[in-house]
Design an enzyme around this catalytic site. Structure first.
Site, PDB file in Angstrom:
ATOM      1  N   GLU A   1       8.534  60.519  -9.891  1.00 33.48           N
ATOM      2  CA  GLU A   1       8.608  59.805 -11.235  1.00 33.48           C
ATOM      3  C   GLU A   1       7.112  60.503 -12.781  1.00 33.48           C
ATOM      4  O   GLU A   1       7.645  61.811 -13.408  1.00 33.48           O
ATOM      5  CB  GLU A   1       8.475  58.010 -11.556  1.00 33.48           C
TER       6      GLU A   1
ATOM      7  N   LYS B   1      19.014  60.523 -24.179  1.00 30.19           N
ATOM      8  CA  LYS B   1      18.571  59.516 -23.184  1.00 30.19           C
ATOM      9  C   LYS B   1      19.594  58.500 -22.683  1.00 30.19           C
ATOM     10  O   LYS B   1      19.676  57.347 -22.056  1.00 30.19           O
ATOM     11  CB  LYS B   1      17.919  58.249 -24.460  1.00 30.19           C
TER      12      LYS B   1
ATOM     13  N   TRP C   1      25.558  65.040 -28.359  1.00 30.65           N
ATOM     14  CA  TRP C   1      25.271  65.638 -27.343  1.00 30.65           C
ATOM     15  C   TRP C   1      26.013  66.294 -26.191  1.00 30.65           C
ATOM     16  O   TRP C   1      27.466  65.846 -25.642  1.00 30.65           O
ATOM     17  CB  TRP C   1      25.029  65.394 -26.382  1.00 30.65           C
TER      18      TRP C   1
ATOM     19  N   ARG D   1      20.532  59.773 -28.721  1.00 31.30           N
ATOM     20  CA  ARG D   1      20.930  60.115 -28.164  1.00 31.30           C
ATOM     21  C   ARG D   1      22.074  61.765 -27.635  1.00 31.30           C
ATOM     22  O   ARG D   1      22.584  61.531 -27.771  1.00 31.30           O
ATOM     23  CB  ARG D   1      22.006  58.523 -28.727  1.00 31.30           C
TER      24      ARG D   1
ATOM     25  N   HIS E   1       6.057  70.275   6.500  1.00 37.23           N
ATOM     26  CA  HIS E   1       7.022  70.788   7.359  1.00 37.23           C
ATOM     27  C   HIS E   1       7.882  71.353   6.046  1.00 37.23           C
ATOM     28  O   HIS E   1       9.335  71.320   5.743  1.00 37.23           O
ATOM     29  CB  HIS E   1       7.883  69.620   7.112  1.00 37.23           C
TER      30      HIS E   1
ATOM     31  N   LYS F   1       8.643  63.505 -15.297  1.00 36.79           N
ATOM     32  CA  LYS F   1       7.810  62.919 -16.342  1.00 36.79           C
ATOM     33  C   LYS F   1       8.052  64.900 -16.996  1.00 36.79           C
ATOM     34  O   LYS F   1       8.191  64.932 -18.045  1.00 36.79           O
ATOM     35  CB  LYS F   1       7.150  62.472 -16.578  1.00 36.79           C
TER      36      LYS F   1
ATOM     37  N   GLU G   1      10.448  66.976 -17.214  1.00 38.69           N
ATOM     38  CA  GLU G   1      11.537  66.439 -18.882  1.00 38.69           C
ATOM     39  C   GLU G   1      11.007  67.658 -19.778  1.00 38.69           C
ATOM     40  O   GLU G   1      11.531  67.642 -20.734  1.00 38.69           O
ATOM     41  CB  GLU G   1      11.711  65.047 -18.146  1.00 38.69           C
TER      42      GLU G   1
ATOM     43  N   ASN H   1      32.474  59.262 -29.186  1.00 42.84           N
ATOM     44  CA  ASN H   1      31.143  59.130 -28.173  1.00 42.84           C
ATOM     45  C   ASN H   1      32.215  59.460 -26.888  1.00 42.84           C
ATOM     46  O   ASN H   1      32.527  57.855 -26.982  1.00 42.84           O
ATOM     47  CB  ASN H   1      30.095  57.967 -28.309  1.00 42.84           C
ATOM     48  N   GLY H   2      32.214  59.954 -26.383  1.00 34.70           N
ATOM     49  CA  GLY H   2      32.411  59.970 -24.195  1.00 34.70           C
ATOM     50  C   GLY H   2      33.570  60.850 -24.063  1.00 34.70           C
ATOM     51  O   GLY H   2      32.709  62.155 -24.379  1.00 34.70           O
TER      52      GLY H   2
ATOM     53  N   CYS I   1      26.287  61.313 -27.442  1.00 35.76           N
ATOM     54  CA  CYS I   1      26.454  60.653 -28.775  1.00 35.76           C
ATOM     55  C   CYS I   1      25.949  59.587 -29.754  1.00 35.76           C
ATOM     56  O   CYS I   1      26.156  58.515 -29.169  1.00 35.76           O
ATOM     57  CB  CYS I   1      27.467  61.562 -29.246  1.00 35.76           C
TER      58      CYS I   1
HETATM   59  C1  G6P Z   1      18.453  59.759 -18.668  1.00 39.75           C
HETATM   60  C2  G6P Z   1      17.733  59.454 -19.025  1.00 39.75           C
HETATM   61  C3  G6P Z   1      16.417  58.596 -18.549  1.00 39.75           C
HETATM   62  C4  G6P Z   1      16.720  57.334 -17.668  1.00 39.75           C
HETATM   63  C5  G6P Z   1      17.989  57.201 -17.197  1.00 39.75           C
HETATM   64  C6  G6P Z   1      18.658  56.753 -16.501  1.00 39.75           C
HETATM   65  O1  G6P Z   1      18.723  60.759 -18.101  1.00 39.75           O
HETATM   66  O2  G6P Z   1      17.067  60.643 -19.802  1.00 39.75           O
HETATM   67  O3  G6P Z   1      15.478  58.589 -19.219  1.00 39.75           O
HETATM   68  O4  G6P Z   1      16.368  57.375 -16.769  1.00 39.75           O
HETATM   69  O5  G6P Z   1      19.706  58.745 -18.484  1.00 39.75           O
HETATM   70  O6  G6P Z   1      19.198  54.985 -17.905  1.00 39.75           O
HETATM   71  P1  G6P Z   1      18.676  54.206 -17.965  1.00 39.75           P
HETATM   72  O7  G6P Z   1      19.377  53.524 -19.126  1.00 39.75           O
HETATM   73  O8  G6P Z   1      20.323  53.502 -17.115  1.00 39.75           O
HETATM   74  O9  G6P Z   1      17.641  53.068 -17.246  1.00 39.75           O
END
Ligand code: G6P
Length: 610
Positions: free
Chosen positions: A483, A605, A75, A27, A506, A487, A490, A100-101, A2
């Site tokens: 990673e 994010k 969000w 956000r 395994h 990606k 996501e 927000n929260g 948010c």
């Molecule tokens: C969310 C974002 C990710 C990020 C993670 C941790 O899931 O979408 O891209 O890696 O939060 O966020 P931070 O700001 O703590 O790295």
């Protein structure tokens, strides 16, 4: 998680609020809303399901005008995305509020308010706050006092802003657990979840502290701490340029951010290297005393930042001779810990506001660690403010929800830490000099890796129709594979898993057939021959292989095996370099599938709720 923005001005604030929302959309983006108060105090609101663009369309049809206002991009947590659950929430025509929260005790508060005659229109926890303020105003007749009284009843996290019909030109804001900044204009004041939202209107900011409440009018600003005492918070000048949050000719923020990596890696190294050493002062004045005492490292983080920690574990043990544990923050905070003497606690976070990471840091501060350190990308974040030592990544604002340049700069920051700590352990001057030189070569190695864009785009065509993909790596390239898989899932919504290649037989080998593409990372290291054997196991089962191989590694291509030659580099920086083609692969698959690359469904994010 948010985004909120608000303004008290002389001019019409709706365009400022809308632009602020666009800049905060990373956000959360399932619905958005805006409320504007005119000079007589009358409040009007517009909300829309979907992105900020949908709200903008509605506002184009029914413009709202006035010098005071609030806006929100959501969000969803409590209550599905819908017009009705979108903020601002109102109490009759008297109050409008954005939040927000999460308010954890919203249920008992709601019951009590319903008994007192309040009717609720949404399923959100937030509506409780605005109704409660209304209830308190009834008794007290003053917005600020009613906000204070309400906050004392709330459990949970909030950044909020509220305006009142009876007090035109006044905005009261508060923060606890979620970020909030005040923007100072000329004869106007603003609030927002981050500075980027307000860069078009000001560069002067005050970062509210936990528990602060701010009383904003056009020409006055008073900040109170949680004990209702007036406090002086420093005004800071932002160095960010307003176009840092623009796409700058790229089709997506993610693509721009992938291409910025050579520059931001160079920026992260700037001023932190002496001829053949890492400058310890880069970590803050206490580093000189603390670093010789470090005997272990505990890393915590979430998401992509966690993967950076996993890579670094190999480096700490290999080069610095320091035992290193890595754990996701959400797990770390809910178990008991045995903290060995001399353990440095390192929290990695792009935003510095991730709720679980912050909670883990706060828990760690009570557990007898030698010291806490933040590796972070946002200088004024809570994580930075609450850590003993800090090393900033200098990636600049990262807008794409899928993290790219934050990850590679985190790896660079972690390498700096490995070298600095290693010099107090087993790392000799020659080896340190070799590592420093390798780091210096990284920006140009990344430039070369970016030239793989075309070949990677062609490989992406092999993945676009698939439902699943397997990523394999060995050693410290296993977290790189994690990673890469993250990606892909996501932003393309293809189910992707990563395994250490030795684990293939395994279990995951059972999944391999012609429909299951396997992406393998093959750097030139001690494990590459073993990896080749693992890949034979895939070929023998008819699986399609995509091998991202160091250009020095010979790997035969055939109909079912595509090889992408990644320019050879120093083994130390190979995990950073191999990350780039994996980012590009995910990007191109997502573009081909037509997904929303920068704002993938259901994600946000900055995850400021548990
Ligand atoms: C969310 C974002 C990710 C990020 C993670 C941790 O899931 O979408 O891209 O890696 O939060 O966020 P931070 O700001 O703590 O790295």
């Amino acid at each position: 998680m948010c985004g909120i923005v608000g303004a008290v001005a002389q001019r019409d604030v709706a365009p400022i609020l809308l632009e602020g929302l666009r800049r905060l959309e990373y956000r959360g983006y399932d619905s958005a809303g805006l409320a504007v108060q005119d000079r007589e105090g009358y409040i009007e609101r517009e909300r829309a399901l979907g992105k900020v663009a949908s709200l903008a369309e509605r506002l184009a049809e029914r413009p709202l005008a006035g010098p005071t206002g609030l806006a929100h991009t959501r969000w969803a947590t409590h209550g599905a995305p819908s017009d009705r659950n979108a903020h601002p929430h109102m109490s009759g025509e008297r109050l409008a509020l954005v939040h927000n929260g999460i308010i954890e005790n919203h249920e008992p508060l709601r019951q009590a308010l319903e008994q007192a005659g309040h009717r609720f229109e949404s399923e959100t926890d937030t509506e409780v706050v605005v109704k409660q303020i209304d209830q308190q105003i009834g008794a007290r007749g003053d917005l600020l006092a009613a906000v204070f009284d309400t906050l004392s009843l709330l459990d949970g996290a909030y950044a909020l802003g509220v305006i009142c019909r009876d007090e035109p030109g006044r905005l009261v804001a508060a923060r606890r657990g979620s970020p909030l900044v005040i923007g100072i204009g000329i004869g106007e004041h603003f609030i927002a979840s981050d500075v980027q939202a307000l860069l078009p209107v000001t560069r002067q900011f005050i970062f509210l502290e936990e528990g602060d409440v701010a009383d904003l009018r056009r020409d006055s600003l008073v900040i109170y701490d949680e004990h209702r005492r007036v406090v002086d918070r420093p005004v800071r000048q932002s160095e960010l340029s307003a176009d840092a949050a623009e796409r700058g000719g790229y089709r997506h923020f993610m693509l721009k951010e992938i291409h910025q990596q050579p520059a931001v890696v160079a920026e992260t190294l700037e001023g932190r290297l002496a001829d053949h050493e890492v400058l310890e002062a880069s970590f803050g004045p206490r580093a000189a005393t603390l670093f010789p005492q470090v005997q272990r490292v505990q890393i915590i983080a979430c998401g992509t930042s966690y993967h950076a920690g996993l890579v670094a574990r190999y480096w700490f043990e290999e080069h610095a001779g320091l035992p290193c544990d890595v754990e996701v923050a959400s797990e770390y905070r809910y178990r008991r810990h045995v903290v060995a003497p001399g353990t440095l606690f390192v929290a990695i976070s792009q935003s510095g506001e991730t709720a679980d990471t912050l909670a883990a840091l706060r828990e760690a501060r009570t557990l007898g660690y030698l010291a806490t350190m933040a590796i972070c990308n946002v200088p004024e974040s809570s994580l930075v403010r609450e850590s003993d030592l800090v090393l900033m990544t200098r990636a600049g604002p990262e807008i794409g929800v899928a993290s790219t340049k934050a990850f590679t700069t985190q790896l660079v920051a972690l390498l700096l830490l490995v070298i600095a700590l290693g010099r107090h352990q087993q790392l000799n001057a020659d080896d340190a000099a070799d590592m420093v030189n390798a780091l210096r070569s990284l920006p140009s190695a990344l430039e070369q890796a970016l030239e793989l864009d075309g070949p990677v785009a062609r490989l992406a065509e092999l993945l676009v129709e698939r439902q699943h993909a397997l990523f394999l790596g060995r050693g410290l390239h296993y977290p790189v594979a994690l990673e890469g898989a993250l990606k892909l899932k996501e932003i393309s919504y293809i189910h992707a898993e990563a395994y250490p290649a030795g684990e293939l037989k395994h279990g995951p080998l059972a999944l391999v057939d012609a429909e299951m593409p396997v992406v393998a990372i093959a750097p030139r290291d001690d494990l590459v021959e073993k990896l080749k054997s693992n890949l034979q196991e895939v070929r023998a089962r008819g699986g399609t292989l995509m091998v991202f191989a160091d250009s020095d590694v010979r790997y035969a291509e055939d109909d079912d095996t595509r090889v992408l030659a990644v320019p050879h580099c120093h083994p130390l920086i190979a995990p950073v370099v191999f990350t780039v083609p994996l980012q590009l692969l995910a990007y191109h698959v997502a573009v081909l599938r037509g997904t929303d690359v920068d704002q993938p469904r259901n994600l946000a994010k900055s995850v400021t709720v548990e």
